[in-house]
Enzyme design. Structure first.
Site, short mmCIF file in Angstrom:
data_model
loop_
_atom_site.label_atom_id
_atom_site.label_comp_id
_atom_site.label_asym_id
_atom_site.label_seq_id
_atom_site.Cartn_x
_atom_site.Cartn_y
_atom_site.Cartn_z
CB CYS A 297 9.05 43.37 73.37
SG CYS A 297 10.28 42.54 72.34
CG HIS A 345 9.90 46.54 70.25
ND1 HIS A 345 10.26 46.29 71.56
CD2 HIS A 345 8.74 47.24 70.31
CE1 HIS A 345 9.36 46.83 72.37
NE2 HIS A 345 8.43 47.41 71.64
CG HIS A 357 5.37 48.61 73.40
ND1 HIS A 357 6.54 49.04 72.81
CD2 HIS A 357 4.87 49.71 74.03
CE1 HIS A 357 6.73 50.32 73.07
NE2 HIS A 357 5.74 50.75 73.80
#
Length: 382
Positions: A297, A345, A357
């Protein structure tokens, strides 16, 4: 009045038939009692063994006490939890990797500087040795004696002044050598510190890597228990369920490879970062990767902004401080959006409540709504 009766005397044991019969009765009763006790003990032992056997059979997996098989929803919840823990460990791994690289670079610089100073030290030592050898060859006579023996006093006096100058130079050379030795010792001590630091970072890397692999392995074992249909449903409902609906298109406000209706980025750099993110859709998630063929990520967001000419730090928990904080209601394309309480994240916002993402292991870069995970904050790099 009744006559008084004398009490009968009880015969002694062994005297007369009555007493003999009584002794035999007692013996028979004793034998019967012992036999009864043995029988009872045998029965108790058999009952105990039977109960133990029943307990063993139950523990061995009797259907009545077997653990219920988890539902697909329970498996999904646990797998999501394991993947989130793996992602948090991945970000810690990324941070330790950066620190290990910094320690390695610092160690290399220190070693290079130590090599250069060692070379200068050796040059100074050679020069000092040459001066010492020249003095030895001159005999080291007292200057007054040399003046008396000289046939040309003026020439001698000129040479004496040069010798005094050479002595001053020699003293400076010795002082320089001492300084080089001190600095070299300091460099070696700092290099030793960097070696220990590098060892600690490498141990930290190994620890975080083991955690990531453990969590991913546990998640995979759970997923393997699902049927093919359940697994397909899980893959479709993972982070980014609506991702695949964002197919490239064209229209007002859409950039290259962006869906129609996408809001324009507030600047050229943000537009370049968003365009890079769209170009990465479909590339696999690989933990610890920064591209170009795969990403995790924070590796994706770092690569997207690097393509726009902006250098971001490596991890989620450092990227959130690498720009201007913005509230959720003021998000613009190119902003970084962060999730979970541990800032584990990150995605790149593209407008319309959507982000791009790299979701999790086993998935790929995709378009997804930002409200599918607990929002933790946002920042604007440029």
């Amino acid at each position: 009045m009744a006559a008084h009766r004398k009490p009968r005397k009880r015969p002694l044991s062994g005297q007369g038939g009555a007493s003999g019969t009584s002794g035999a009765g007692r013996t028979a009763r004793t034998v019967r009692t012992a036999a009864t006790l043995r029988t009872a003990a045998t029965l108790r032992t058999a009952a105990t063994l039977a109960l133990a056997g029943a307990a063993t059979a139950t523990a061995a997996g009797a259907p009545a006490t077997a653990a219920p098989r988890p539902t697909a929803a329970q498996v999904k919840a646990e797998v999501d939890r394991l993947y989130q823990q793996a992602e948090a460990a991945t970000e810690r791994y990324n941070g330790a990797k950066v620190k290990a690289a910094e320690a390695r670079t610092s160690l290399t610089r220190l070693r290079d500087e130590a090599a250069r100073r060692t070379e200068r030290l050796n040059t100074s030592r050679d020069a000092l040795g040459s001066v010492a050898a020249a003095q030895y060859r001159s005999g080291g006579l007292d200057p007054a004696v040399q003046l008396g023996l000289s046939s040309n006093p003026e020439t001698f006096l000129e040479g004496a002044s040069l010798a005094e100058l050479a002595g001053t130079r020699q003293a400076a050379m010795v002082a320089g050598i001492r300084g080089e030795l001190g600095q070299l010792a300091g460099l070696r001590a700092r290099a030793g510190d960097r070696i220990r630091d590098l060892g600690a970072r490498q141990a930290e890397l190994a620890r975080h890597k083991a955690t990531v692999q453990k969590k991913i392995g546990a998640a995979q074992r759970l997923l393997d228990r699902l049927s093919a249909a359940q697994r397909a449903e899980y893959d479709g409902q993972g982070r980014g369920a609506a991702a695949d609906s964002g197919t490239p298109g064209s229209g007002p406000g859409a950039g290259p490879g962006q869906p129609a209706g996408t809001a324009p980025a507030p600047g050229s750099r943000a537009a370049a970062a968003v365009a890079f993110a769209y170009g990465a859709i479909g590339k696999p998630y690989v933990w610890g990767s920064t591209g170009p063929g795969s990403f995790d990520c924070s590796g994706l967001t770092q690569a997207a902004w690097r393509a726009a000419g902006v250098s971001l730090p490596r991890t989620t928990y450092t990227q959130i401080n690498a720009g201007q904080r913005v509230s959720r209601d003021r998000l613009a394309p190119g902003d970084l959006v962060f999730f979970f309480s541990g800032i584990s994240h990150v995605g790149i916002y593209v407008g319309g409540g959507q982000m791009i993402h790299a979701p999790r292991p086993g998935s790929a870069v995709k378009l997804a709504p930002i409200d599918q995970m607990p929002f933790a904050g946002a920042t604007r790099p440029a």
